[in-house]
Design a protein around this motif. Structure first.
Motif, PDB file in Angstrom:
ATOM      1  N   GLY A  74       0.807  -1.211   0.000  1.00 28.59           N
ATOM      2  CA  GLY A  74       0.000   0.000   0.000  1.00 28.59           C
ATOM      3  C   GLY A  74       0.838   1.258   0.000  1.00 28.59           C
ATOM      4  O   GLY A  74       0.326   2.352  -0.275  1.00 28.59           O
ATOM      5  N   ARG A  75       2.123   1.134   0.291  1.00 31.64           N
ATOM      6  CA  ARG A  75       3.047   2.264   0.245  1.00 31.64           C
ATOM      7  C   ARG A  75       3.986   2.213  -0.960  1.00 31.64           C
ATOM      8  O   ARG A  75       4.712   3.160  -1.222  1.00 31.64           O
ATOM      9  CB  ARG A  75       3.887   2.309   1.526  1.00 31.64           C
ATOM     10  N   ARG A 104      -7.341  -3.802   3.538  1.00 31.81           N
ATOM     11  CA  ARG A 104      -6.005  -3.176   3.570  1.00 31.81           C
ATOM     12  C   ARG A 104      -4.937  -4.160   4.018  1.00 31.81           C
ATOM     13  O   ARG A 104      -3.780  -4.091   3.576  1.00 31.81           O
ATOM     14  CB  ARG A 104      -6.048  -1.970   4.527  1.00 31.81           C
ATOM     15  N   THR A 210      -1.158   4.849  -4.899  1.00 34.03           N
ATOM     16  CA  THR A 210      -0.511   4.740  -3.588  1.00 34.03           C
ATOM     17  C   THR A 210      -0.766   5.961  -2.725  1.00 34.03           C
ATOM     18  O   THR A 210      -0.867   5.852  -1.500  1.00 34.03           O
ATOM     19  CB  THR A 210       0.993   4.502  -3.774  1.00 34.03           C
ATOM     20  N   VAL A 213      -4.067   5.522  -1.056  1.00 36.90           N
ATOM     21  CA  VAL A 213      -4.060   4.393  -0.134  1.00 36.90           C
ATOM     22  C   VAL A 213      -3.338   4.732   1.155  1.00 36.90           C
ATOM     23  O   VAL A 213      -3.816   4.444   2.257  1.00 36.90           O
ATOM     24  CB  VAL A 213      -3.415   3.153  -0.798  1.00 36.90           C
ATOM     25  N   SER A 214      -2.152   5.369   1.039  1.00 37.41           N
ATOM     26  CA  SER A 214      -1.323   5.583   2.231  1.00 37.41           C
ATOM     27  C   SER A 214      -0.677   6.951   2.324  1.00 37.41           C
ATOM     28  O   SER A 214      -0.038   7.262   3.322  1.00 37.41           O
ATOM     29  CB  SER A 214      -0.209   4.523   2.267  1.00 37.41           C
ATOM     30  N   GLY A 216       1.580   7.903   0.007  1.00 36.12           N
ATOM     31  CA  GLY A 216       2.673   7.820  -0.958  1.00 36.12           C
ATOM     32  C   GLY A 216       3.892   8.610  -0.533  1.00 36.12           C
ATOM     33  O   GLY A 216       4.241   8.699   0.646  1.00 36.12           O
ATOM     34  N   TYR A 237      -8.927  -0.913  -2.249  1.00 38.15           N
ATOM     35  CA  TYR A 237      -7.610  -0.278  -2.280  1.00 38.15           C
ATOM     36  C   TYR A 237      -6.880  -0.719  -3.538  1.00 38.15           C
ATOM     37  O   TYR A 237      -6.780  -1.916  -3.819  1.00 38.15           O
ATOM     38  CB  TYR A 237      -6.777  -0.683  -1.066  1.00 38.15           C
ATOM     39  N   PRO A 239      -3.186   0.201  -4.992  1.00 40.85           N
ATOM     40  CA  PRO A 239      -1.931   0.947  -4.996  1.00 40.85           C
ATOM     41  C   PRO A 239      -1.297   0.968  -6.382  1.00 40.85           C
ATOM     42  O   PRO A 239      -1.720   0.247  -7.291  1.00 40.85           O
ATOM     43  CB  PRO A 239      -1.066   0.161  -4.009  1.00 40.85           C
ATOM     44  N   CYS A 241       1.770   3.662  -8.802  1.00 40.18           N
ATOM     45  CA  CYS A 241       2.181   5.059  -9.006  1.00 40.18           C
ATOM     46  C   CYS A 241       2.532   5.298 -10.481  1.00 40.18           C
ATOM     47  O   CYS A 241       3.712   5.408 -10.839  1.00 40.18           O
ATOM     48  CB  CYS A 241       3.373   5.376  -8.103  1.00 40.18           C
TER      49      CYS A 241
END
Length: 270
Positions: A74-75, A104, A210, A213-214, A216, A237, A239, A241
């Motif tokens: 998620g990151r 998640r 992302t 979600v978190s 980023g 979710y 993720p 980028c």
């Protein structure tokens, strides 16, 4: 005769039959999220964690002197720095891009190969009424416009999202799903909540990218928090980028129970 009409008659149908048929999703050869091979990891090595720009990789030390690799997809922004840095090839490049999940926790992985994989359980609220169509309201909550460029591709002739009964609507009053991109800046929190409150029930939220979600690369910055965390309840979710158009379609259809979830507890289910 207009050029594009002539071009269409000459070339024929441009839309892919994926996912209804075994055709290309348009992502052949495109790198996805890195894969982790715990058995090849050096317990004393922390190089991948040190180069990760978003803190998606952490190495936890235990009382017995052992180290365990923890990965939070998620990151992850799929920058591939961990792949380039790993000296033991415990981190490898992959073409895994369908990382849409309902929980998640399914984006979290550890180096324990015996970690149990739980099967997803149906939610209390049924989404049967939306099996034939889905209307989406998109809100840009501080995105860099990377996710938006991929969203625009959903309506091109190749993906042709409408063929799947999925449509974007300009008003939240006609939306079933609120799609949010960006790290959710403080300035966009109130407009985002108003859009959510204007939606008729039942209503759902999807975090795309992302950042949503978190947080980023912008997580914890002066202008934003950690994405949708603590702002709105999230049902899906995704993720990346940014996540590619095929990943978005897979997440939409997974939400509608028309495709299976491909990632469980941080591992791709073959």
């Amino acid at each position: 005769m207009p050029f594009w009409t002539f071009f269409g008659l000459q070339k024929g149908k441009a839309s892919t039959a994926w996912p209804k048929r075994d055709q290309s999703a348009g992502q052949d050869g495109v790198l996805g999220m890195p894969r982790f091979e715990p058995e090849q990891c050096d317990p004393s090595c922390q190089e991948c964690a040190q180069v990760c720009p978003t803190g998606a990789i952490t190495v936890e030390s235990h009382s017995n002197g052992q180290h365990r690799l923890e990965v939070d997809y998620g990151r992850c922004v799929a920058c591939q720095l961990c792949v380039e840095t790993c000296p033991t090839q415990a981190v490898k490049a992959s073409f895994d891009w369908a990382f849409g999940v309902r929980d998640r926790a399914d984006l979290l992985s550890s180096a324990d190969p015996d970690q149990a994989v739980d099967q997803w359980r149906n939610p209390l609220e049924s989404r049967v009424p939306f099996h034939r169509s889905l209307h989406i309201r998109h809100v840009d909550a501080g995105s860099c416009n990377g996710c938006e460029s991929e969203l625009q591709a959903l309506n091109n002739p190749f993906y042709n999202l409408h063929r799947l009964g999925i449509f974007f609507t300009p008003s939240p009053r006609f939306a079933d799903l609120l799609l949010v991109t960006g790290p959710v800046t403080y300035a966009m929190r109130e407009p985002l909540k108003r859009a959510y409150e204007a939606m008729p029930g039942p209503r759902w939220v999807m975090a795309v990218g992302t950042c949503a979600v978190s947080g980023g690369v912008a997580s914890g910055g002066y202008a934003c928090g950690n994405g949708l965390e603590g702002v709105l309840p999230v049902d899906v979710y995704l993720p990346g980028c940014p996540p590619n158009p095929a990943a978005m379609i897979q997440a939409f259809l997974m939400f509608l129970d028309r495709m299976p979830q491909q990632v469980q507890r941080g591992r791709v289910v073959e």
